[in-house]
Design a protein around this motif. Sequence first.
Motif, short mmCIF file in Angstrom:
data_model
loop_
_atom_site.label_atom_id
_atom_site.label_comp_id
_atom_site.label_asym_id
_atom_site.label_seq_id
_atom_site.Cartn_x
_atom_site.Cartn_y
_atom_site.Cartn_z
N ALA A 87 -60.22 -10.42 -34.24
CA ALA A 87 -59.25 -9.43 -33.75
C ALA A 87 -58.43 -9.96 -32.58
CB ALA A 87 -59.98 -8.16 -33.33
N THR A 88 -58.96 -10.95 -31.87
CA THR A 88 -58.28 -11.46 -30.68
C THR A 88 -58.43 -12.98 -30.61
OG1 THR A 88 -58.85 -9.42 -29.51
CG2 THR A 88 -58.10 -11.25 -28.17
N ARG A 89 -57.31 -13.63 -30.30
CA ARG A 89 -57.30 -15.07 -30.08
C ARG A 89 -56.93 -15.34 -28.64
NH1 ARG A 89 -59.72 -17.94 -33.72
NH2 ARG A 89 -58.44 -19.73 -33.11
N PHE A 90 -57.38 -16.49 -28.13
CA PHE A 90 -57.05 -16.81 -26.75
C PHE A 90 -56.91 -18.31 -26.57
CE2 PHE A 90 -61.56 -17.61 -26.66
CZ PHE A 90 -61.70 -18.66 -25.76
N SER A 91 -56.19 -18.68 -25.53
CA SER A 91 -56.13 -20.07 -25.07
C SER A 91 -56.25 -20.02 -23.55
CB SER A 91 -54.82 -20.74 -25.47
OG SER A 91 -53.70 -20.06 -24.91
N ALA A 92 -56.97 -20.96 -23.00
CA ALA A 92 -57.24 -20.93 -21.57
C ALA A 92 -57.16 -22.34 -20.98
CB ALA A 92 -58.62 -20.33 -21.29
N GLY A 93 -56.77 -22.38 -19.73
CA GLY A 93 -56.74 -23.64 -19.00
C GLY A 93 -57.11 -23.39 -17.55
N ALA A 94 -57.89 -24.30 -16.97
CA ALA A 94 -58.31 -24.12 -15.58
C ALA A 94 -58.52 -25.48 -14.93
CB ALA A 94 -59.59 -23.30 -15.51
N THR A 95 -58.19 -25.56 -13.66
CA THR A 95 -58.48 -26.76 -12.88
C THR A 95 -59.47 -26.38 -11.78
OG1 THR A 95 -56.61 -26.33 -11.39
CG2 THR A 95 -56.21 -27.75 -13.30
N PHE A 96 -60.34 -27.31 -11.44
CA PHE A 96 -61.30 -27.06 -10.37
C PHE A 96 -61.41 -28.31 -9.50
CE2 PHE A 96 -63.53 -28.39 -14.18
CZ PHE A 96 -64.36 -29.40 -13.75
N ARG A 97 -61.74 -28.06 -8.24
CA ARG A 97 -61.81 -29.15 -7.26
C ARG A 97 -62.91 -28.86 -6.26
NH1 ARG A 97 -57.52 -28.17 -5.26
NH2 ARG A 97 -57.72 -27.80 -3.03
N VAL A 98 -63.67 -29.89 -5.92
CA VAL A 98 -64.75 -29.77 -4.94
C VAL A 98 -64.36 -30.54 -3.70
CG1 VAL A 98 -67.20 -30.13 -4.45
CG2 VAL A 98 -66.46 -29.58 -6.78
N GLU A 100 -65.02 -30.98 0.87
CA GLU A 100 -65.94 -30.79 1.98
C GLU A 100 -65.75 -29.40 2.57
OE1 GLU A 100 -69.06 -32.05 4.29
OE2 GLU A 100 -67.97 -33.47 3.01
N GLY A 101 -66.86 -28.76 2.94
CA GLY A 101 -66.80 -27.43 3.54
C GLY A 101 -66.44 -27.48 5.01
N ASP A 102 -66.50 -26.34 5.64
CA ASP A 102 -66.14 -26.25 7.06
C ASP A 102 -67.16 -26.94 7.95
OD1 ASP A 102 -63.89 -24.79 6.41
OD2 ASP A 102 -64.92 -22.85 6.58
N THR A 103 -68.40 -27.05 7.50
CA THR A 103 -69.44 -27.74 8.27
C THR A 103 -70.03 -28.86 7.42
OG1 THR A 103 -71.13 -26.16 7.51
CG2 THR A 103 -70.01 -25.66 9.59
N PRO A 104 -70.55 -29.92 8.04
CA PRO A 104 -71.13 -31.03 7.28
C PRO A 104 -72.24 -30.55 6.35
CG PRO A 104 -70.87 -31.64 9.59
CD PRO A 104 -70.57 -30.18 9.50
N GLY A 105 -72.28 -31.13 5.15
CA GLY A 105 -73.31 -30.77 4.19
C GLY A 105 -72.99 -29.53 3.38
N THR A 106 -71.78 -29.00 3.51
CA THR A 106 -71.37 -27.83 2.72
C THR A 106 -70.12 -28.18 1.91
OG1 THR A 106 -69.92 -26.89 4.43
CG2 THR A 106 -72.26 -26.30 4.51
N SER A 107 -69.80 -27.33 0.95
CA SER A 107 -68.67 -27.59 0.05
C SER A 107 -67.89 -26.32 -0.22
CB SER A 107 -69.17 -28.17 -1.28
OG SER A 107 -69.97 -29.30 -1.09
N ARG A 108 -66.68 -26.52 -0.69
CA ARG A 108 -65.87 -25.43 -1.22
C ARG A 108 -65.38 -25.84 -2.60
NH1 ARG A 108 -61.18 -24.31 2.71
NH2 ARG A 108 -61.42 -26.54 3.10
N VAL A 109 -65.44 -24.90 -3.52
CA VAL A 109 -64.97 -25.14 -4.88
C VAL A 109 -63.75 -24.26 -5.13
CG1 VAL A 109 -65.55 -25.09 -7.33
CG2 VAL A 109 -67.32 -25.64 -5.65
N PHE A 110 -62.63 -24.89 -5.49
CA PHE A 110 -61.42 -24.15 -5.80
C PHE A 110 -61.21 -24.15 -7.32
CE2 PHE A 110 -60.79 -25.69 -1.50
CZ PHE A 110 -60.30 -24.56 -0.84
N CYS A 111 -60.89 -23.00 -7.86
CA CYS A 111 -60.67 -22.88 -9.31
C CYS A 111 -59.42 -22.04 -9.54
CB CYS A 111 -61.87 -22.22 -9.97
SG CYS A 111 -61.71 -22.05 -11.76
N ASP A 112 -58.49 -22.60 -10.29
CA ASP A 112 -57.26 -21.90 -10.67
C ASP A 112 -57.10 -21.99 -12.18
OD1 ASP A 112 -55.90 -21.38 -7.93
OD2 ASP A 112 -56.44 -23.50 -7.84
N GLY A 113 -56.82 -20.87 -12.80
CA GLY A 113 -56.67 -20.89 -14.25
C GLY A 113 -55.95 -19.67 -14.78
N GLU A 114 -55.68 -19.72 -16.06
CA GLU A 114 -55.06 -18.58 -16.73
C GLU A 114 -55.53 -18.51 -18.18
OE1 GLU A 114 -50.92 -19.41 -16.18
OE2 GLU A 114 -50.78 -20.55 -18.04
N ILE A 115 -55.61 -17.29 -18.67
CA ILE A 115 -56.05 -17.04 -20.04
C ILE A 115 -54.98 -16.22 -20.75
CG2 ILE A 115 -57.87 -16.06 -21.50
CD1 ILE A 115 -59.75 -16.28 -19.08
#
Length: 228
Positions: A87-98, A100-115
């Motif tokens: 009943a439904t078809r889709f196409s999707a794309g997303a980019t992600f990036r890891v 360094e976080g605000d303090t040593p030993g932490t991380s931030r992951v950014f994800c942008d996409g659309e469906i």
Amino acid sequence: MITIKEEIAVPSPPERVWEVISDPSAVVSCIGGAELGASHEDGSFDGTLAIRFGGLRVKFAARVSLDLDEPEHEGRLTARGGDGQGATRFSAGATFRVVEGDTPGTSRVFCDGEIKLNGKLAKLIESGAGAVVSRMTKEFTDELVTLCAAPTEPAAEPSEPVAVASAEPLAATAAGRPRTAPARRTGLFARLRAWWAGRKSRQRGVPPNGAGGSASQSGEALGQGGRR
């Protein structure tokens, strides 16, 4: 069209977060209702995802491709598929990036996409997408944080129980029995329990399982020989 723009904070170093987030099987384990299917020669793989929109549960199947930039800790995911009823078809794309976080030993992951959706359920899915994406992002973040934090310590040197367990296939080969691959998890625990029981028996002076029977049989054989 559904737009996704998320930033996830993870209390683990970027190298560890990238190790997890670039592994499709690890990512799937962080998403409730997701399953990983067969892989293909071109590097793509099949996947399914069951999502509930209000009182409606929809299961999507897709062909997924993943392109990774290891040095930059960046990746791009593309997927195309539809629901089980067609009943439904889709196409999707997303980019992600890891990063360094605000303090040593932490991380931030950014994800942008659309469906992009088309078909009978497109309007319904789009109307409830905001709440669904928020819920799934929270669940994914919790699982990702747990998974990244799990192996923080280096692997320990093999202990005595593991050494005994791993030597079992060699003993079986020496005895003429077919050598089998060591069992995981349940089999390993069973061998550890057997090893511990045998060790405690030896400490009490009780022969290990099987030894008493062999000794009894040998005694009978000698006794019969003497009677002859």
